[in-house]
Scaffold this active site. Structure first.
Site, PDB file in Angstrom:
ATOM      1  CD  GLU A  69      -2.480   1.667   2.514  1.00 16.29           C
ATOM      2  OE1 GLU A  69      -3.139   2.729   2.548  1.00 16.29           O
ATOM      3  OE2 GLU A  69      -2.414   0.868   3.467  1.00 16.29           O
ATOM      4  CG  ASP A 137       7.217   9.051  13.843  1.00 15.81           C
ATOM      5  OD1 ASP A 137       8.074   9.948  13.735  1.00 15.81           O
ATOM      6  OD2 ASP A 137       5.993   9.272  13.702  1.00 15.81           O
ATOM      7  CG  ASP A 139       7.336  13.875  15.775  1.00 14.31           C
ATOM      8  OD1 ASP A 139       8.068  13.638  14.797  1.00 14.31           O
ATOM      9  OD2 ASP A 139       6.095  13.936  15.710  1.00 14.31           O
TER      10      ASP A 139
END
Length: 451
Positions: A69, A137, A139
């Site tokens: 995807e 991930d 941040d």
């Protein structure tokens, strides 16, 4: 921006210097179309996600890449989920036509995601994720309680080293403790970093196994209402944590963060650190010392180092070596420096993550790969922007043509790094695995026939 500006950017080389300077900063669909038309590395991108299955070897899974995807976010936040492509040419045509403001990569499913509805009618639950890189991930906005130079999505060269520490700690452990080799680190374009672990072993992990690896790295357990975010229990530190502390975190905290963030420079900042000390008497003793320091001759530059040394001496002195305080110095360092992961992204196969070489719409910067071996040299403020790349393209119009337009821009070193340091070694390993698996399959067939 109208068509006139786009045409102006395509004019001949006689005016190239003028035009190079005239490409205004910013992010918009017209700039993006030129980027996707001339600079995006479709071939390398597709080869990465095919993992060798786009070759002609009889062991290849020809359906593999078509079950991956991709998600496009178009202008005005229009989402196109479950896009799939069978060839690099098909991918390139679609991106150029749709001009996505963001491209996210999802898992490889059991069937083509674009045809999922047809399978859903059969009643069997056949549309499920079966493979996906192990991803992380991070941040910098999650560090707002320990950085005083910036907040939210803003970053500068004083706080960005917190992201460098993430890369050093995780990369070393993923390779050394887990034996992974094919790891891609990518700048998110604004406020953080993404990690893609691409070994076949990592891609085939179940959600439970992913959770176990994420939990292995989980030390910082921050909650809005808990003051103490790190608890290091047990008589000795886990070898991974001990190595992280002695090799990376301690030096970074004492040599850089202490001064760049002025961690002891105000009453409020001192109080925040004192709250991490479980013994109120010790915290009070230090507070009184520091109040006295205010009237001493310690300069503002030295106050951070002086107070930190006082804290360490106090906590590590014989009279305070109680069970509760034994790990306190390490806990403070871990609280301020240890990687803060988005755990949910790593734990589940079906999470989407932004693709490398996208452009961040807020900054106009390219999501470029980062070399983990030289991550301390990475400067987010020097990453090429969309307008900068278009200016470089215009300025290079009169030069001898290269095979690829990106070779004439500052994107070149990032694409070359992606290709030579990550993609080629990984594809070599994929080819060897395909051949080994195919040979084993042939041998099994022979053995079956011999019966």
């Amino acid at each position: 921006m109208g068509d006139e500006r786009v045409e102006a950017m395509e004019i001949d080389g006689q005016q190239r210097q003028e035009v190079a300077a005239a490409v205004p900063d910013g992010f918009n669909a017209d700039y993006l179309r030129i980027y996707y038309g001339k600079l995006f590395p479709y071939g390398d991108f597709f080869k990465w996600l095919a993992y060798g299955n786009d070759a002609k070897h009889p062991g290849c899974d020809q359906s593999y890449i078509g079950r991956r995807e991709l998600s496009f976010t178009l202008e005005n936040d229009i989402y196109l989920r479950f896009q799939s492509f069978d060839s690099a040419a098909e991918l390139e045509t679609s991106i150029k036509e749709k001009c996505p403001f963001k491209i996210d990569i999802g898992p490889v499913y059991s069937v083509d995601p674009a045809k999922r509805h047809a399978y859903a009618q059969s009643g069997n639950n056949v549309f499920v994720p079966v493979e996906r890189e192990l991803i992380f991930d991070i941040d910098i906005s999650d560090y707002d309680d320990v950085r005083y130079c910036c907040s939210g999505a803003d970053t500068c060269l004083d706080c960005w080293p917190l992201m460098t520490i993430v890369i050093k700690i995780l990369d070393t452990s993923l390779r050394g403790d887990f034996g992974f080799n094919h790891i891609l680190w990518v700048y998110s374009g604004r406020r953080g970093v993404h990690c893609w672990v691409c070994d076949s072993r990592a891609r085939k992990l179940s959600n439970e196994q992913r959770s176990a690896i994420a939990d292995y790295f989980r030390v910082y357990k921050g909650g809005e209402n808990s003051l103490k975010k790190v608890s290091l229990t047990g008589p000795v530190l886990h070898p991974f944590l001990a190595r992280s502390y002695t090799d990376v975190l301690k030096c970074f905290f004492e040599d850089k963060l202490l001064h760049s963030q002025q961690l002891f420079a105000s009453e409020e900042r001192c109080q925040k650190i004192l709250e991490l000390i479980p013994d109120e008497n010790v915290a009070s003793e230090l507070h009184d010392k520091w109040q006295g320091n205010r009237r001493s001759s310690i300069s503002k530059e030295d106050v951070n180092a002086a107070r930190w040394e006082q804290l360490k001496t106090t906590l590590q002195s014989g009279k305070h070596k109680t069970q509760g305080l034994r790990r306190c110095v390490e806990e403070i360092v871990f609280s301020y420096t240890y990687p803060r992961l988005d755990m949910e992204v790593s734990k589940h196969m079906n999470h989407l993550l932004k693709a490398p070489f996208c452009i961040h719409p807020k900054t106009g910067r390219v999501c470029v790969p980062i070399d983990p071996n030289n991550c301390e040299d990475f400067d987010p403020t020097a990453v090429p922007t969309l307008s900068q790349l278009l200016g470089e393209l215009n300025a290079a119009r009169m030069q001898i043509d290269s095979e690829n337009d990106w070779e004439r821009t500052s994107l070149e070193k990032y694409i070359r790094f992606f290709r030579t340091s990550f993609l080629q070694p990984m594809l070599k390993a994929c080819k060897e695995e395909l051949e080994t698996a195919y040979s084993a399959k042939l041998q099994q067939s022979k053995n079956t026939l011999s019966w």
